[in-house]
Structures are given as structure tokens and as C-alpha cells.
Scaffold this active site. Sequence first.
Site, PDB file in Angstrom:
ATOM      1  N   THR A  73       0.861  -1.181   0.000  1.00 18.39           N
ATOM      2  CA  THR A  73       0.000   0.000   0.000  1.00 18.39           C
ATOM      3  C   THR A  73       0.904   1.240   0.000  1.00 18.39           C
ATOM      4  O   THR A  73       2.042   1.187   0.463  1.00 18.39           O
ATOM      5  CB  THR A  73      -0.949   0.018   1.211  1.00 18.39           C
ATOM      6  OG1 THR A  73      -0.167  -0.025   2.401  1.00 18.39           O
ATOM      7  CG2 THR A  73      -1.907  -1.171   1.181  1.00 18.39           C
ATOM      8  N   GLY A  75       1.254   4.270   1.640  1.00 19.52           N
ATOM      9  CA  GLY A  75       1.869   4.779   2.870  1.00 19.52           C
ATOM     10  C   GLY A  75       2.852   3.802   3.470  1.00 19.52           C
ATOM     11  O   GLY A  75       3.889   4.180   4.009  1.00 19.52           O
ATOM     12  N   CYS A  76       2.526   2.511   3.361  1.00 16.41           N
ATOM     13  CA  CYS A  76       3.389   1.469   3.918  1.00 16.41           C
ATOM     14  C   CYS A  76       4.665   1.311   3.107  1.00 16.41           C
ATOM     15  O   CYS A  76       5.745   1.120   3.653  1.00 16.41           O
ATOM     16  CB  CYS A  76       2.632   0.147   3.963  1.00 16.41           C
ATOM     17  SG  CYS A  76       1.077   0.225   4.877  1.00 16.41           S
ATOM     18  N   SER A  77       4.544   1.387   1.787  1.00 13.10           N
ATOM     19  CA  SER A  77       5.679   1.147   0.893  1.00 13.10           C
ATOM     20  C   SER A  77       6.556   2.372   0.670  1.00 13.10           C
ATOM     21  O   SER A  77       7.740   2.239   0.378  1.00 13.10           O
ATOM     22  CB  SER A  77       5.187   0.656  -0.467  1.00 13.10           C
ATOM     23  OG  SER A  77       4.637  -0.637  -0.348  1.00 13.10           O
TER      24      SER A  77
END
Length: 185
Positions: A73, A75-77
Site C-alpha cells: 500500500t 503509505g506502507c511502501s
Amino acid sequence: MVISVSCILSRRVLNSFDKSYLLRISSCKMSVKVGDTIPNIDLFEDNPTNKVNLAELAKGKKLILFAVPGAFTPGCSKTHLPGYLKKADDLKSKGVSEIVCVAVNDPFVMAAWGKDQNTKGKIRMLADPSAALAKKFGLTVDVPPLGGTRSKRYSMVVDDGKITSLQVEPDGTGLSCSLVESIKL
């Protein structure tokens, strides 16, 4: 029932923007807290046959455990995982034995994400496919566009199985207090 301050704040903020979102929150009852012992739960690394018992992993070590709503995703990546990756050597030089990233995904997806982000030897990518850990901690959030129940975004420091520091994002998915810069060793 104990409701965390962050849940109350999230409800107020969400209520002013999107009342229907309140119906999609799976759990605002955060049961995990500083001083708790890490639960005896199996997570998975690389494939469904490679179980990693979280309580065993934490024995006699200092860990940083952080959770994200989903692999790959934005924000996560782009922010969350890369921040921990960038500071992994510095954190390990300060006594952290392992850094663990957990998401409610299958182990194949977590392995692919780890390969994509080049985490080998720095961050362990563990899958919580049934959200067992997120549920045990009381840190689930229902995110229909990501497939339903996911983990809230949080970070914690675990020392010999005990949680010594815990940061949970007020809205469950944002990027503020659970980033590597907020870790309290």
C-alpha cells in the site's frame, strides 16, 4: 469497556467527516498496553509452513515490532517500511536484536513485499493472515478497499517478551506516531 483516547479522538474526527466510517471500525477497544507480555501467536514467514511464534521470537531479545494495514500500500511502501529499513543498522547498534514488520496478508505477499523493498537481513516480514495478532491486541480496523479486517498501524518495543513502548496511530491507518522517528528505546 475501556476505550482508548485515540479511539475517542478518531471517532470525533471521523464523525465530523464521514459518519458511515464509524460503522466500519471493527474494534476501538485497544486491549494491549505497555507492560503486557507478547502473546503466544504463530505468524508466518515466506510461506504457510514456516511458522514463527511471536512469544518465542521475543524471548531474551529486544525487538521492534511494527504493523501496517497492508503490504504494497502507498503509505506502507513509501514511508513506513522504508523509514525502518533506513534506520535498521542504527537501531540494531542500540541493542535491538530484530525489527519485525507485520501485516494482515498472506506469507507469500509479505515475502514478495520484503523482496521488493530489499529487507533481507534487516527487517523480518511476518504475515498475520487471519488477523489473529491484531485481534489479540484489540488493534483491528475494517478497511473494505483493502479486503476487510486489517491491523491498525502501530509500533512497539518489546524487551524479553514485555512491551516497553507502544505507539498506535489515532485513526488506525495514518502516519504520525508509529514511524521510526517515534520509537522509544
